[in-house]
Design a protein around this motif. Structure first.
Motif, mmCIF file in Angstrom:
data_model
loop_
_atom_site.group_PDB
_atom_site.id
_atom_site.type_symbol
_atom_site.label_atom_id
_atom_site.label_comp_id
_atom_site.label_asym_id
_atom_site.label_seq_id
_atom_site.Cartn_x
_atom_site.Cartn_y
_atom_site.Cartn_z
ATOM 1 N N LYS A 1 39.627 44.399 46.804
ATOM 2 C CA LYS A 1 39.847 44.626 45.444
ATOM 3 C C LYS A 1 39.121 45.236 44.948
ATOM 4 O O LYS A 1 38.381 46.173 44.478
ATOM 5 C CB LYS A 1 40.350 43.770 44.675
ATOM 6 C CG LYS A 1 40.309 44.114 43.599
ATOM 7 C CD LYS A 1 41.980 44.814 42.861
ATOM 8 C CE LYS A 1 41.521 45.293 41.079
ATOM 9 N NZ LYS A 1 42.641 44.565 40.813
ATOM 10 N N GLY A 2 37.757 44.178 45.219
ATOM 11 C CA GLY A 2 36.024 44.755 45.397
ATOM 12 C C GLY A 2 35.666 45.759 45.707
ATOM 13 O O GLY A 2 34.567 46.360 45.439
ATOM 14 N N THR A 3 35.899 46.214 46.818
ATOM 15 C CA THR A 3 35.559 47.218 47.533
ATOM 16 C C THR A 3 35.812 48.814 46.439
ATOM 17 O O THR A 3 35.459 49.569 46.383
ATOM 18 C CB THR A 3 36.078 47.818 48.614
ATOM 19 O OG1 THR A 3 35.908 46.362 49.778
ATOM 20 C CG2 THR A 3 35.181 49.043 49.821
ATOM 21 N N ARG A 4 37.216 48.552 46.404
ATOM 22 C CA ARG A 4 37.744 49.681 45.132
ATOM 23 C C ARG A 4 37.013 49.627 44.028
ATOM 24 O O ARG A 4 36.741 50.389 43.771
ATOM 25 C CB ARG A 4 39.481 49.367 44.744
ATOM 26 C CG ARG A 4 39.576 49.595 44.501
ATOM 27 C CD ARG A 4 41.263 49.924 43.520
ATOM 28 N NE ARG A 4 42.130 49.156 44.392
ATOM 29 C CZ ARG A 4 43.276 48.719 43.608
ATOM 30 N NH1 ARG A 4 43.690 48.729 42.494
ATOM 31 N NH2 ARG A 4 44.180 48.693 44.599
ATOM 32 N N VAL A 5 36.785 48.648 43.619
ATOM 33 C CA VAL A 5 35.874 48.394 41.887
ATOM 34 C C VAL A 5 34.449 48.975 42.606
ATOM 35 O O VAL A 5 34.171 49.708 41.892
ATOM 36 C CB VAL A 5 35.391 47.169 40.694
ATOM 37 C CG1 VAL A 5 34.626 46.869 40.362
ATOM 38 C CG2 VAL A 5 36.840 46.519 41.035
ATOM 39 N N SER A 6 33.487 49.075 43.307
ATOM 40 C CA SER A 6 32.473 49.330 43.785
ATOM 41 C C SER A 6 32.298 50.804 43.467
ATOM 42 O O SER A 6 32.062 51.304 43.923
ATOM 43 C CB SER A 6 31.892 49.008 45.478
ATOM 44 O OG SER A 6 31.702 47.277 45.103
ATOM 45 N N LEU A 7 33.464 51.439 44.847
ATOM 46 C CA LEU A 7 34.295 52.546 45.318
ATOM 47 C C LEU A 7 33.656 53.113 43.795
ATOM 48 O O LEU A 7 33.179 54.581 43.287
ATOM 49 C CB LEU A 7 34.488 52.462 46.235
ATOM 50 C CG LEU A 7 34.227 52.505 47.762
ATOM 51 C CD1 LEU A 7 35.568 52.587 47.854
ATOM 52 C CD2 LEU A 7 33.710 53.628 47.890
ATOM 53 N N ILE A 8 34.664 52.623 42.772
ATOM 54 C CA ILE A 8 35.345 53.791 41.703
ATOM 55 C C ILE A 8 33.417 53.764 40.471
ATOM 56 O O ILE A 8 33.587 54.576 40.252
ATOM 57 C CB ILE A 8 35.795 52.575 40.838
ATOM 58 C CG1 ILE A 8 37.080 52.604 41.282
ATOM 59 C CG2 ILE A 8 36.426 53.945 39.043
ATOM 60 C CD1 ILE A 8 38.635 52.192 40.521
ATOM 61 N N ILE A 9 32.746 52.767 41.079
ATOM 62 C CA ILE A 9 31.722 52.628 40.091
ATOM 63 C C ILE A 9 31.087 53.425 40.185
ATOM 64 O O ILE A 9 30.083 54.784 39.922
ATOM 65 C CB ILE A 9 31.202 51.569 39.898
ATOM 66 C CG1 ILE A 9 31.713 49.996 39.432
ATOM 67 C CG2 ILE A 9 29.405 51.270 39.450
ATOM 68 C CD1 ILE A 9 31.551 48.373 38.866
ATOM 69 N N ALA A 10 30.602 53.598 41.384
ATOM 70 C CA ALA A 10 29.601 54.681 42.888
ATOM 71 C C ALA A 10 30.145 56.238 42.493
ATOM 72 O O ALA A 10 29.932 56.915 41.536
ATOM 73 C CB ALA A 10 30.103 54.845 44.184
ATOM 74 N N PHE A 11 31.745 56.689 42.701
ATOM 75 C CA PHE A 11 32.289 58.043 42.584
ATOM 76 C C PHE A 11 31.762 58.198 40.899
ATOM 77 O O PHE A 11 31.785 58.770 40.378
ATOM 78 C CB PHE A 11 33.534 58.058 42.927
ATOM 79 C CG PHE A 11 34.064 57.937 44.374
ATOM 80 C CD1 PHE A 11 33.484 58.911 45.237
ATOM 81 C CD2 PHE A 11 34.159 57.229 45.623
ATOM 82 C CE1 PHE A 11 33.245 59.444 46.223
ATOM 83 C CE2 PHE A 11 34.157 56.789 46.613
ATOM 84 C CZ PHE A 11 33.784 58.187 47.101
ATOM 85 N N LEU A 12 32.197 57.497 39.967
ATOM 86 C CA LEU A 12 32.365 58.116 38.985
ATOM 87 C C LEU A 12 31.005 57.820 37.745
ATOM 88 O O LEU A 12 30.657 58.746 37.488
ATOM 89 C CB LEU A 12 32.312 56.501 37.432
ATOM 90 C CG LEU A 12 32.588 56.704 35.946
ATOM 91 C CD1 LEU A 12 34.132 58.047 35.836
ATOM 92 C CD2 LEU A 12 33.296 55.461 35.644
ATOM 93 N N ALA A 13 30.004 56.925 38.847
ATOM 94 C CA ALA A 13 28.642 57.292 38.010
ATOM 95 C C ALA A 13 28.178 58.747 38.710
ATOM 96 O O ALA A 13 26.913 59.202 37.658
ATOM 97 C CB ALA A 13 27.651 56.222 39.343
ATOM 98 N N ALA A 14 28.647 59.398 40.666
ATOM 99 C CA ALA A 14 27.910 60.189 40.928
ATOM 100 C C ALA A 14 28.627 60.941 40.085
ATOM 101 O O ALA A 14 27.718 62.132 39.632
ATOM 102 C CB ALA A 14 28.014 60.241 42.734
ATOM 103 N N ALA A 15 30.040 61.272 39.216
ATOM 104 C CA ALA A 15 30.562 62.510 39.138
ATOM 105 C C ALA A 15 29.649 62.688 37.631
ATOM 106 O O ALA A 15 29.643 64.044 37.526
ATOM 107 C CB ALA A 15 31.723 62.044 38.954
ATOM 108 N N ILE A 16 28.793 61.752 36.935
ATOM 109 C CA ILE A 16 28.789 61.675 34.988
ATOM 110 C C ILE A 16 27.491 62.373 36.023
ATOM 111 O O ILE A 16 27.133 63.471 35.559
ATOM 112 C CB ILE A 16 29.154 60.692 34.710
ATOM 113 C CG1 ILE A 16 29.875 60.107 34.095
ATOM 114 C CG2 ILE A 16 27.701 60.555 33.583
ATOM 115 C CD1 ILE A 16 30.192 58.782 33.939
#
Length: 381
Positions: free
Chosen positions: A177-192
């Protein structure tokens, strides 16, 4: 044989066909086909891609692979070591569900008493092996004690694949679950960063002049603001969480992408194909979107691939120093922070999230190197 009197039937005229005289023996490939071919031949990059896809899939399905919830607390099962069916009887696997540690004392009995006290006086569930008996003077006795907590707590049929933390929460569920949260933050920040940086840099480089000067001064101001200052401001204004971290990563993170895109646009905007599009009356937005951006898309993709691991590391760093997510929310950074506090006694709490974040960082960097080679025309063969 006389060369001057050779029979004419030895010579056959060559029939020349116009449709085959200029035929190319190999089919022509586009730039993207060449890039894909080069990338598929890069074995480390392909392995990194497969590994990342597996981690992403596990971050989605991993938390639901057992019956333990993400935040189910039970102090009776607190700090249980990792135990996996089939590996529990292999001593070197690390998934035996036991704690093994050496204890020293003046005598073997003294060292044994330290082990028994350390493991809550569960003498019946401790296996003691004498390493050295000592001589009662300078050389102390050393024993190796192996504690079986699953048997001590009557949990012989229970398995925690990554163990449990101090509150009895399943680490397998929390790590994925922590990996999912970290990946979501990273991909969201990279997309923006991708959206803002490409648009900003493209406009700045294409129009040039006063527009470029004004837009670049804004970037220089943002670059001069330290990231930690932005993080603290976001935490004061917003509650600590995914939103505040993403906004903080985005406020200054897009500037690198914008400057890179600007430099590439400056090199391309005076090329013949751009001048031809202007002559034909294409609007500026269409020239930027249809002509300039596709020609620098390879560089944009490569830069994005290197942005994602940077965002993951930055999120983990913030969570590690207490400026990121707030418990009970979990990310790889919060899990590493929790494991670091009990590293000497329960190293498995740190090992699994640390290995996972290291694998993600290395895989993204190898993938980025592979994409860089694939989009470099000099690497195509």
């Amino acid at each position: 044989m006389d060369k001057n009197n050779l029979p004419k039937d030895l010579f056959v005229p060559l029939e020349q066909k116009e449709d085959t005289s200029e035929k190319i023996s190999r089919p022509s490939r586009t730039f993207w086909q060449d890039a894909r071919r080069t990338f598929f031949k890069n074995i480390p990059a392909m392995l990194a891609l497969i590994l990342l896809l597996a981690i992403i899939v596990m971050s989605i399905i991993g938390p639901g692979m057992n019956e333990y919830g993400y935040d189910d607390q039970d102090l009776s099962r607190a700090k249980m070591p990792a135990r996996v069916p089939g590996l529990e009887n292999i001593s070197w696997s690390g998934f035996t569900g036991t704690f093994t540690r050496e204890f020293e004392g003046d005598t073997v009995e003294d060292a044994s008493n330290k082990a028994i006290q350390r493991y809550d006086n569960q003498e019946d569930f401790i296996d003691i092996t004498v390493v050295s008996e000592g001589d009662g003077s300078n050389n102390s006795a050393t024993i190796e004690a192996t504690y079986h907590p699953y048997e001590a707590k009557q949990m012989e049929e229970t398995y925690f694949w990554f163990g449990t933390d101090g509150l009895g929460r399943d680490q397998w569920t929390r790590v994925w679950k922590g990996t999912r949260v970290s990946l979501i933050i990273a991909f969201l920040a990279a997309a923006i960063d991708l959206l803002i940086g490409v648009a900003y840099g493209g406009i700045s480089g294409y129009y040039g002049g006063r527009v470029d000067d004004f837009m670049q001064r804004i970037i220089e101001i943002l670059i001069g603001i330290p990231n930690l200052v932005v993080i603290l401001l976001m935490i004061i204004v917003l509650q600590p969480g995914i939103l505040s971290i993403t906004i903080a990563l985005t406020i200054t993170g897009w500037t690198g992408m914008a400057r890179m895109v600007r430099g590439e646009v400056l090199k391309l905007k005076n090329q013949e194909f751009v001048l031809a599009a202007r002559t034909l009356g294409s609007p500026n937005r269409k020239i930027i979107a249809k002509h300039l951006m596709p020609n620098i898309s390879g560089i944009i993709i490569i830069n994005t691939m290197f942005t994602i691991p940077t965002a993951i590391f930055f999120e983990a760093f913030l969570s590690f120093i207490g400026l990121g997510l707030v418990p009970p929310e979990a990310s790889l950074g919060t899990l590493i922070n929790t494991g670091f506090d009990s590293l000497r006694l329960y190293p498995y709490l740190l090992i699994f999230p640390a290995i996972l974040i290291s694998v993600i960082m290395i895989a993204f960097n190898i993938l980025g190197d592979g994409l860089r080679d694939a989009f470099d025309p000099k690497m195509h063969k």
